[in-house]
Design a protein around this motif. Structure first.
Motif, PDB file in Angstrom:
ATOM      1  N   LEU A 102       0.341 -47.534   3.583  1.00  0.00           N
ATOM      2  CA  LEU A 102      -0.390 -46.273   3.570  1.00  0.00           C
ATOM      3  C   LEU A 102       0.553 -45.090   3.734  1.00  0.00           C
ATOM      4  O   LEU A 102       0.476 -44.112   2.975  1.00  0.00           O
ATOM      5  N   SER A 103       1.452 -45.160   4.693  1.00  0.00           N
ATOM      6  CA  SER A 103       2.301 -44.015   5.006  1.00  0.00           C
ATOM      7  C   SER A 103       3.303 -43.721   3.891  1.00  0.00           C
ATOM      8  O   SER A 103       3.422 -42.577   3.427  1.00  0.00           O
ATOM      9  N   VAL A 104       4.027 -44.750   3.449  1.00  0.00           N
ATOM     10  CA  VAL A 104       4.957 -44.566   2.336  1.00  0.00           C
ATOM     11  C   VAL A 104       4.192 -44.216   1.069  1.00  0.00           C
ATOM     12  O   VAL A 104       4.615 -43.359   0.279  1.00  0.00           O
ATOM     13  N   GLY A 105       3.030 -44.854   0.898  1.00  0.00           N
ATOM     14  CA  GLY A 105       2.224 -44.596  -0.285  1.00  0.00           C
ATOM     15  C   GLY A 105       1.777 -43.157  -0.386  1.00  0.00           C
ATOM     16  O   GLY A 105       1.821 -42.552  -1.468  1.00  0.00           O
ATOM     17  N   VAL A 106       1.336 -42.574   0.717  1.00  0.00           N
ATOM     18  CA  VAL A 106       0.916 -41.168   0.702  1.00  0.00           C
ATOM     19  C   VAL A 106       2.061 -40.271   0.258  1.00  0.00           C
ATOM     20  O   VAL A 106       1.893 -39.385  -0.599  1.00  0.00           O
ATOM     21  N   LEU A 107       3.239 -40.486   0.803  1.00  0.00           N
ATOM     22  CA  LEU A 107       4.380 -39.627   0.476  1.00  0.00           C
ATOM     23  C   LEU A 107       4.825 -39.795  -0.974  1.00  0.00           C
ATOM     24  O   LEU A 107       5.077 -38.804  -1.675  1.00  0.00           O
ATOM     25  N   LEU A 108       4.925 -41.038  -1.440  1.00  0.00           N
ATOM     26  CA  LEU A 108       5.343 -41.258  -2.830  1.00  0.00           C
ATOM     27  C   LEU A 108       4.299 -40.762  -3.807  1.00  0.00           C
ATOM     28  O   LEU A 108       4.630 -40.205  -4.862  1.00  0.00           O
ATOM     29  N   TYR A 109       3.036 -40.941  -3.478  1.00  0.00           N
ATOM     30  CA  TYR A 109       1.970 -40.454  -4.360  1.00  0.00           C
ATOM     31  C   TYR A 109       1.936 -38.928  -4.374  1.00  0.00           C
ATOM     32  O   TYR A 109       1.659 -38.311  -5.409  1.00  0.00           O
ATOM     33  N   LEU A 110       2.239 -38.317  -3.240  1.00  0.00           N
ATOM     34  CA  LEU A 110       2.294 -36.862  -3.156  1.00  0.00           C
ATOM     35  C   LEU A 110       3.434 -36.296  -3.999  1.00  0.00           C
ATOM     36  O   LEU A 110       3.269 -35.315  -4.733  1.00  0.00           O
ATOM     37  N   PHE A 111       4.599 -36.929  -3.916  1.00  0.00           N
ATOM     38  CA  PHE A 111       5.781 -36.404  -4.590  1.00  0.00           C
ATOM     39  C   PHE A 111       5.806 -36.698  -6.089  1.00  0.00           C
ATOM     40  O   PHE A 111       6.344 -35.904  -6.860  1.00  0.00           O
ATOM     41  N   THR A 177      -4.549 -48.963  -1.580  1.00  0.00           N
ATOM     42  CA  THR A 177      -5.251 -50.236  -1.740  1.00  0.00           C
ATOM     43  C   THR A 177      -4.507 -51.159  -2.701  1.00  0.00           C
ATOM     44  O   THR A 177      -4.323 -52.354  -2.434  1.00  0.00           O
ATOM     45  N   ALA A 178      -4.075 -50.622  -3.840  1.00  0.00           N
ATOM     46  CA  ALA A 178      -3.344 -51.433  -4.808  1.00  0.00           C
ATOM     47  C   ALA A 178      -2.084 -52.021  -4.190  1.00  0.00           C
ATOM     48  O   ALA A 178      -1.729 -53.182  -4.436  1.00  0.00           O
ATOM     49  N   ALA A 179      -1.398 -51.219  -3.374  1.00  0.00           N
ATOM     50  CA  ALA A 179      -0.138 -51.679  -2.780  1.00  0.00           C
ATOM     51  C   ALA A 179      -0.345 -52.746  -1.723  1.00  0.00           C
ATOM     52  O   ALA A 179       0.385 -53.743  -1.679  1.00  0.00           O
ATOM     53  N   THR A 180      -1.357 -52.569  -0.896  1.00  0.00           N
ATOM     54  CA  THR A 180      -1.494 -53.458   0.261  1.00  0.00           C
ATOM     55  C   THR A 180      -2.038 -54.836  -0.107  1.00  0.00           C
ATOM     56  O   THR A 180      -1.945 -55.767   0.694  1.00  0.00           O
ATOM     57  N   ILE A 181      -2.609 -54.970  -1.310  1.00  0.00           N
ATOM     58  CA  ILE A 181      -3.074 -56.284  -1.767  1.00  0.00           C
ATOM     59  C   ILE A 181      -1.940 -57.305  -1.733  1.00  0.00           C
ATOM     60  O   ILE A 181      -2.130 -58.477  -1.395  1.00  0.00           O
TER      61      ILE A 181
END
Length: 485
Positions: A102-111, A177-181
Motif C-alpha cells: 500500500l505505502s510504496v504503491g501510493v507513492l509510485l502510483y502518485l509519481f 489490490t493488484a500488487a498485494t495479491i
C-alpha cells in the motif's frame, strides 16, 4: 499537473470508460471551457454553479471517498487471509509486505502510475501514456474584482463528476489490490528486498500500462472490451504475476517429498483467514458498486445497489459450490475451500456485475467457486506452490470473469454479435494475462539470476520473521514453551 487530473466516467459507462473524459490539452481541472456548461470552467463565477450540480458533485465525491476507504480496507483482509493460511513464523513478513504494498504503491502510483493508466496524452496512441506526477486539485476559489470565481473549477464530465482527490484515492486502492495479491503466492520464501522491487514495478508500470489499454481508453477499449471493475484488469494481473513468482521461486521446503508426493503445510490460524475473507467481502462493496463512479440521481443509486446485489449473489454461490465440490473430492467440507470460493465468486462477478441478471450472477459465481477448487488441485499436480490459492482465485477466476462477461453480459454495441463479443473478451483477457505473466517473469527471472529472489534454506527453516525482520509475531513460549510452527 497530471493531465486533466480527473479520470472519471460518464453515468452510463462508469469505470469502464474512465479515460473518455480526459482531454489531452486540458490546462487545468476545470476541463475544456468550450464543452463544459457555465459554472464548471476556470474563471466562471462560483454562483454560476447551480445548487443541483453542486449537490451532485458533493454526493459523488463523498460516496467515492467512502468506497475508496472500503477498498483500502481490503488490504487488512488480504493480510489476514495470508497470515492465517501460512506458518506463524512468517507472520511479520507477510504483514510487512502488505504494509509496503500500500505505502510504496501510493507513492509510485502518485509519481507515475496514475498518469500512465489515465493519460492526458499518449506516447504511443492507445498503448503507452505520457507519465507525469501529482494530482491537480479542483474546486479551488479565488476573488477577482470582488467576485468569487473558480481558480480551478470542479471537475466536470458530461454528468459524471467528483473531486480529483477522491478519484485518485479510489484508483490507487485498486492498484494496491493488484500488487498485494502476489504476496500470498510467494509467502514463506521470498526475500523482502526482492518483494519491494516487484511491488514497485507492478504498481508503477505493469498494472497501469495494461490498465490504460482498457480503462485509460486504449486499444482494448477501442475493441469493445468490457471489464466493469477489474476481474481481468486488476485480479487477473495480480493472479498471473503471482503465478510467475511461485514458479520462479519453487515450492516451500517440505511442500513435496523426494518422490513428488504432496505434503500440505497447514495455515496456523484459520480464524484469521476467515476474518480476512469477511473483510474482503465487505470491502468488495466499495470495489464493485463504487466503480459506478456516479451515484447521484435515482438511476445511478439503483444501479449502484443492483451491482451490490449481483456481487452478493455471486459470492454466496461461489462459497457453496466450492464447499460442495471440495466435500465431494476430499470427503470433508473444507472451510478453506469455501473461503476461497467466496473470493472466487467475487472475482468472477467483478467484470460483469453491472450487466448480468441475478440468475446469471448465480451461475457466474458458482462456476468461479468450482474453478477455485479445480485450480488448487491443478497447481498441486503441477507442483506449483501457491500457499493461499492466489492464482486459482484471482488468476483463473479473473479469466472466467472476463469470458463470462461475453457469454452472459449485455452486448455493448448494436453492431456486435454475441460471438463477436465473446471473441473480444477472450482476446483482451489473454492479452492482459500474457502481459502480466511475461513481464513479471522477466522481473522474477532477473532477481533469481542475481541471487536476490529467495532466502536460504536455513533462513526459510527459521522463518522469515526472524531471518528477514529480526522479530517474532508471537512470544516463543506461547505454545507449550516453544516456538509456534
Amino acid at each position: 499537473m497530471l493531465g486533466v487530473g480527473a479520470p472519471l466516467a460518464t453515468v452510463a459507462s462508469a469505470q469502464e470508460d474512465a479515460a473518455s473524459v480526459m482531454e489531452a490539452d486540458a490546462a487545468d481541472a476545470g476541463g475544456d471551457a468550450d464543452s463544459a456548461p457555465a459554472g464548471w470552467n476556470a474563471g466562471d463565477e462560483v454562483s454560476a454553479l447551480s445548487y443541483d450540480d453542486a449537490n451532485d458533485y458533493t454526493i459523488n465525491t463523498l460516496i467515492m471517498f467512502v468506497c475508496a476507504v472500503l477498498v483500502l480496507f481490503m488490504q487488512a483482509g488480504f493480510a489476514m487471509v495470508e497470515v492465517g493460511m501460512n506458518s506463524a513464523k512468517n507472520t511479520v513478513n507477510i504483514l510487512a509486505k502488505n504494509v509496503m504494498d500500500l505505502s510504496v504503491g501510493v507513492l509510485l502510483y502518485l509519481f507515475i502510475g496514475y498518469s500512465l493508466m489515465y493519460p492526458g496524452s499518449w506516447i504511443a496512441d492507445g498503448y503507452l501514456g505520457s507519465p507525469s506526477a501529482f494530482i491537480s486539485r479542483d474546486a479551488q476559489v479565488e476573488e477577482v474584482d470582488g467576485a468569487e470565481v473558480w481558480a480551478a473549477a470542479p471537475t466536470y464530465s458530461d454528468g459524471a463528476y467528483a473531486s480529483n482527490s477522491a478519484d485518485f484515492l479510489f484508483q490507487v486502492a485498486f492498484a494496491a489490490t493488484a500488487a498485494t495479491i502476489v504476496s500470498g503466492s510467494v509467502a514463506g520464501r521470498m526475500k523482502f528486498s526482492a518483494y519491494l522491487i516487484y511491488s514497485a514495478i507492478l504498481t508503477g508500470l505493469i498494472y497501469p500500462i495494461s490498465g490504460a489499454w482498457k480503462w485509460g481508453g486504449g486499444f482494448l477499449d477501442a475493441m469493445g472490451f468490457q471489464d466493469f471493475a477489474g476481474s481481468v484488469v486488476v485480479h487477473a494481473v495480480g493472479g498471473f504475476a503471482g503465478l510467475a513468482g511461485a514458479i520462479f521461486l519453487g515450492p516451500r521446503l517440505g511442500r513435496y517429498s523426494a518422490d513428488g508426493k504432496s505434503i500440505p503445510i497447514p495455515g496456523h490460524n484459520i480464524a484469521f483467514a476467515a476474518l480476512g475473507v469477511f473483510i474482503l467481502w465487505i470491502g468488495w462493496y466499495g470495489f464493485n458498486p463504487g466503480s459506478q463512479l456516479t451515484y447521484s440521481g435515482a438511476m445511478n443509486a439503483e444501479a449502484t445497489t443492483y451491482i451490490a446485489l449481483t456481487t452478493t449473489i455471486a459470492a454466496s454461490a461461489g462459497a457453496v459450490l466450492a464447499m460442495i465440490l471440495g466435500w465431494a473430492l476430499f470427503g470433508k467440507p473444507d472451510l478453506t475451500m469455501a473461503l476461497n470460493g467466496v473470493l472466487g465468486g467475487l472475482v468472477a462477478i467483478t467484470a460483469n456485475c453491472d450487466r448480468v441478471g441475478q440468475f446469471e450472477a448465480l451461475v457466474i459465481g458458482g462456476i468461479g467457486g468450482a474453478l477455485v477448487v479445480l485450480g488448487i488441485v491443478l497447481l498441486d499436480k503441477l507442483k506449483i506452490d501457491d500457499p493461499v490459492g492466489a492464482w486459482p482465485v484471482h488468476g483463473l477466476c479473473g479469466v472466467w470473469g472476463g469470458i463470462a462477461t461475453g457469454v452472459f453480459g449485455d452486448i455493448p454495441a448494436d453492431d456486435m454479435t454475441r460471438g463477436g463479443f465473446i471473441t473480444v473478451q477472450v482476446i483482451a483477457t489473454v492479452v492482459i494475462c500474457v502481459w502480466a505473466f511475461v513481464t513479471m517473469s522477466v522481473v522474477f527471472g532477473v532477481l533469481k539470476a542475481i541471487g536476490m529472489l529467495r532466502v536460504s534454506p536455513e533462513e526459510e527453516q527459521a522463518g522469515l520473521d526472524i531471518s528477514e525482520h529480526g522479530m517474532h509475531a508471537y512470544p516463543s513460549d506461547a505454545v507449550a514453551g516453544g516456538a509456534i510452527a
